[in-house]
Design a protein around this motif. Structure first.
Motif, short mmCIF file in Angstrom:
data_model
loop_
_atom_site.label_atom_id
_atom_site.label_comp_id
_atom_site.label_asym_id
_atom_site.label_seq_id
_atom_site.Cartn_x
_atom_site.Cartn_y
_atom_site.Cartn_z
N VAL A 111 20.01 -11.95 -31.86
CA VAL A 111 19.31 -12.40 -32.67
C VAL A 111 18.38 -11.97 -33.27
CG1 VAL A 111 17.52 -15.17 -31.75
CG2 VAL A 111 19.10 -14.60 -30.38
N LEU A 112 17.95 -10.92 -32.68
CA LEU A 112 17.39 -10.27 -33.62
C LEU A 112 17.36 -9.34 -34.53
CD1 LEU A 112 15.22 -7.86 -30.54
CD2 LEU A 112 14.33 -9.95 -32.08
N MET B 5 18.04 -10.04 -40.57
CA MET B 5 19.50 -9.70 -41.92
C MET B 5 19.04 -10.85 -43.05
SD MET B 5 22.36 -8.73 -39.97
CE MET B 5 22.34 -6.74 -39.41
N TRP B 6 19.01 -12.74 -41.75
CA TRP B 6 17.72 -13.36 -42.85
C TRP B 6 16.95 -13.17 -43.76
CZ3 TRP B 6 19.98 -18.25 -42.49
CH2 TRP B 6 19.42 -19.29 -42.83
N ASN B 7 15.70 -12.24 -43.16
CA ASN B 7 14.47 -12.40 -43.99
C ASN B 7 14.26 -11.18 -45.13
OD1 ASN B 7 13.59 -14.80 -43.32
ND2 ASN B 7 12.64 -13.42 -40.31
N ILE C 108 11.02 -19.60 -38.13
CA ILE C 108 9.97 -20.13 -36.83
C ILE C 108 10.77 -20.53 -36.15
CG2 ILE C 108 8.30 -20.92 -36.61
CD1 ILE C 108 7.32 -20.20 -39.54
N LEU C 109 11.57 -22.45 -36.11
CA LEU C 109 11.84 -22.82 -35.13
C LEU C 109 13.02 -22.24 -33.99
CD1 LEU C 109 12.27 -26.66 -37.37
CD2 LEU C 109 10.69 -25.42 -36.34
N LEU C 110 13.82 -20.99 -34.78
CA LEU C 110 14.63 -20.51 -33.79
C LEU C 110 14.13 -19.80 -33.21
CD1 LEU C 110 17.55 -19.97 -33.04
CD2 LEU C 110 17.80 -18.00 -35.05
N TYR C 111 13.03 -19.06 -33.47
CA TYR C 111 12.54 -17.99 -32.49
C TYR C 111 11.99 -18.98 -31.60
CZ TYR C 111 9.47 -13.84 -30.68
OH TYR C 111 9.34 -12.93 -30.46
#
Length: 318
Positions: A241-242, A247-249, A298-301
């Motif tokens: 997840v980290l 990578m997404w950002n 944000i929702l994923l985190y």
């Protein structure tokens, strides 16, 4: 005449100081309170809560502003919208081309994060369980790579990407997609952190597990995949997840390594949207684009944040 010795029960009674029994002193007149098994000074706790509250308020403010018209953004920057402007999201999605780059982002990030775990987990297990002398040197090298910013190797990465593209097109395949190069670079730059995190997790597991598997006749590979990986799964999920969030950002490598806008990812498309909306003064569309990019993460985190913390600290203590 000497006084009789104190009873053991009386000797073990704690001295009442008027403070909470778990409060501990740190420095001169500074008291700290424990959070779980870690003691953090009060001042740091307050600073962390202030920082978290500020970021949450900024995220809420961006979401509210994305539903305002351009005039409302400047007239009442901290007020609620008179009527939600959902057209801002339509405008941001259309102008930026988020539809195509969203698929690029999902595919690139998912493959990169999965390959990083597939390569980093076995390497971390070997480093955690091996007793050879040179292992400590590799651990030190891995920790140094974690602290190395990607900007320091940006020029070598660009040269390597150019050479790989030329070799694949002219000699090997006759074609090449720079998104494949981006996946390889994402994996290479994310491996040090992944190995560093998972090494601590595997070290925290009981050594009796692989020993019992060896006595039962399991091979080292089967021991790792069938026994150690399921036990260390919380840390593995945290690492995935980290890496996914990072990578997404990420936008710098995308802008440097991929020239075609249709092959880039969401952060790069958001930067292009910023230039377009700033030129057209469509500020509501710009904030809507920010919401489209950052709110899913944000929702994923918020959904898996507690599990991430548990996985990151699973190897801290035995």
């Amino acid at each position: 005449m000497t006084s009789p010795p104190r009873a053991p029960e009386e000797a073990k009674q704690p001295v009442q100081t008027g403070r909470h029994p778990r409060l501990r002193r740190s420095g001169h007149r500074r008291w700290t309170a424990p959070i779980g098994d870690i003691v953090i000074p009060r001042g740091i706790q307050v600073a962390l809560w202030v920082w978290v509250s500020f970021n949450l308020l900024m995220a809420v403010w961006v979401g509210i502003t994305s539903l305002k018209s351009d005039s409302e953004i400047f007239a009442t920057p901290f007020g609620l919208p008179a009527s939600p402007e959902w057209e801002n999201f339509v405008s941001a999605w259309t102008v930026s081309g988020f539809g195509g780059v969203t698929l690029n982002t999902i595919v690139i990030v998912t493959i990169s994060a999965s390959l990083t775990i597939a390569l980093g987990a076995p390497a971390a297990y070997v480093l955690a369980r091996s007793s050879r002398r040179w292992i400590s040197g590799i651990n030190t090298y891995t920790a140094l790579c974690v602290a190395l910013p990607v900007q320091t190797i940006l020029v070598p990465l660009f040269i390597a990407k150019t050479e790989v593209h030329q070799f694949a097109v002219e000699i090997l395949f006759g074609w090449w997609d720079d998104r494949i190069t981006l996946v390889f670079i994402y994996v290479g730059t994310s491996l040090p952190f992944t190995i560093f995190l998972l090494t601590a997790a595997f070290r925290g597991l009981p050594s009796a597990l692989p020993e019992a598997a060896a006595l039962d006749g399991a091979s080292p590979a089967r021991t790792f995949w069938s026994i150690m990986m399921p036990v260390a799964w919380p840390a593995v999920k945290s690492a995935f997840v980290l890496n996914f969030l990072h990578m997404w950002n990420e936008a710098l490598l995308v802008l440097v390594l991929i020239n075609s806008p249709s092959e880039q990812t969401l952060p790069a498309a958001l930067l292009r949207l910023y230039g377009t909306m700033q030129y057209n003064s469509n500020w509501g569309g710009l904030f809507a684009g920010v919401v489209i990019v950052i709110y899913p993460m944000i929702l994923l985190y918020l959904w898996v944040g507690r599990r991430i913390m548990e996985g990151m600290t699973s190897g801290a203590v035995k």
